[in-house]
Enzyme design. Sequence first.
Site, mmCIF file in Angstrom:
data_model
loop_
_atom_site.group_PDB
_atom_site.id
_atom_site.type_symbol
_atom_site.label_atom_id
_atom_site.label_comp_id
_atom_site.label_asym_id
_atom_site.label_seq_id
_atom_site.Cartn_x
_atom_site.Cartn_y
_atom_site.Cartn_z
ATOM 1 N N ARG A 217 0.745 -0.911 -0.043
ATOM 2 C CA ARG A 217 0.078 -0.084 0.129
ATOM 3 C C ARG A 217 0.152 1.287 0.177
ATOM 4 O O ARG A 217 1.916 1.185 0.364
ATOM 5 C CB ARG A 217 -0.927 -0.233 1.215
ATOM 6 C CG ARG A 217 0.042 0.103 2.661
ATOM 7 C CD ARG A 217 -0.980 -0.004 3.771
ATOM 8 N NE ARG A 217 -2.814 0.305 2.940
ATOM 9 C CZ ARG A 217 -3.551 -0.362 3.090
ATOM 10 N NH1 ARG A 217 -3.429 -1.367 3.707
ATOM 11 N NH2 ARG A 217 -4.883 0.472 3.007
ATOM 12 N N ALA A 238 6.149 -2.194 -4.701
ATOM 13 C CA ALA A 238 6.320 -0.773 -3.152
ATOM 14 C C ALA A 238 5.145 -0.502 -3.404
ATOM 15 O O ALA A 238 5.112 0.399 -4.099
ATOM 16 C CB ALA A 238 8.409 -0.956 -3.244
ATOM 17 N N HIS A 239 6.068 0.611 -2.090
ATOM 18 C CA HIS A 239 5.037 1.679 -1.394
ATOM 19 C C HIS A 239 4.778 2.753 -3.152
ATOM 20 O O HIS A 239 5.787 3.100 -3.509
ATOM 21 C CB HIS A 239 4.681 1.804 -0.428
ATOM 22 C CG HIS A 239 5.866 2.708 -0.355
ATOM 23 N ND1 HIS A 239 6.959 3.289 -0.859
ATOM 24 C CD2 HIS A 239 7.301 2.119 0.453
ATOM 25 C CE1 HIS A 239 7.706 3.982 -0.372
ATOM 26 N NE2 HIS A 239 8.100 3.208 0.397
ATOM 27 N N ASN A 240 4.035 2.915 -3.273
ATOM 28 C CA ASN A 240 3.420 4.572 -4.085
ATOM 29 C C ASN A 240 4.076 4.135 -5.446
ATOM 30 O O ASN A 240 3.774 4.997 -6.858
ATOM 31 C CB ASN A 240 4.538 5.528 -3.870
ATOM 32 C CG ASN A 240 3.567 5.730 -2.709
ATOM 33 O OD1 ASN A 240 3.713 5.620 -1.469
ATOM 34 N ND2 ASN A 240 2.277 6.633 -2.687
ATOM 35 N N SER A 258 7.298 4.814 -5.356
ATOM 36 C CA SER A 258 7.201 6.065 -5.936
ATOM 37 C C SER A 258 7.898 5.720 -7.288
ATOM 38 O O SER A 258 7.605 7.465 -7.949
ATOM 39 C CB SER A 258 8.241 6.566 -5.458
ATOM 40 O OG SER A 258 6.872 7.080 -3.600
#
Length: 344
Positions: A217, A238-240, A258
């Site tokens: 998330r 991974a996140h974002n 990201s």
Amino acid sequence: MKLSEIAKILGGELVGDGDVEVEKVSEIQNASKGDITFIANPKYEKFFETTEASAVIVGKNFSRRREDVSLIMVDEPYYAFVKVLQLLNPPVELLPKGIHPTAVIAGSAVLGRDVRIGANVVVGERAKIGDNTVIMPGVVIGDDVEIGNDVLIYPNVTIYHRCKIGNRVIIHSGTVVGSDGFGFVPRPDGTYEKIPQVGIVVIEDDVEIGSNCSIDRATLGETVIKRGAKLDNLIQIAHNVVIGENTVIAAQTGIAGSTKIGKNCVLAGQVGIVGHIEIADRTTIAAQSGVSKSITEPGKVYFGYPAREHSVALRIEGAIRQLPELIKEFRELKEKFEKIISKG
């Protein structure tokens, strides 16, 4: 089905006996009488002379012939093969209609029409599950999760709270959607403070995710898998991270936080991508490559670690392979030069 019927559905040119009864689809090496197979890659043409298949799907330019083997000639043999697989192998009913008595479903959850829910499924508060969706045994769906229509979730998938799944999504066993992103801040004493991961994961329509994938998330906002993307097994998102439309990612690939992947990209097996970069549309990254900076020009192929344009990477690889011989030659020249110098 009769071969003539299959040829008509595929829109292909039939060469040979259209009354042949086709029973199943097989690999060309292992096919037997009554089977249909295909040749899409030229390296498999060598099996044409020995295959026992009754029929073969081939390209329009295929020139070989056998009296005992019928052909269906099409523009795209591999695509036609997939259509025949679908024709001869209709979908099986994975679960009976209804909800298994061992499922635990929150009273505030909303279920669509004709939902099928297997044994030991847990559905959290205020979760929404769309029409014709199939939830196989052992799946855990967190609070406030939204799942669209015609979704198939295989056993033991976990979808954390508030994540959103679109329509016609397939998620295979063991995958985790919405686990915490890997975020920690060093404290003065050398320990770490966990950064709250308060975002969500959004998986858009027509995405398929393989087994044992982890999709984190977002720290804030959303981790997004866009429409039509296909993920193999054992992938870390991974996140974002944002995965673009119709991008394909092979097994054991890892994408750090990201990073944004463009649409219609191909990431081969064991690719590693650092965080906070962007990959242009239609980029292909070859297996075991490591991408350490953004790729801004669309439609190119990259390879190696660090990843470079494929032609450049191959030249570098070729040069490296010559190094032992070059070093040997250099040492010999150095010895000769030193002898000349010493003689004055």
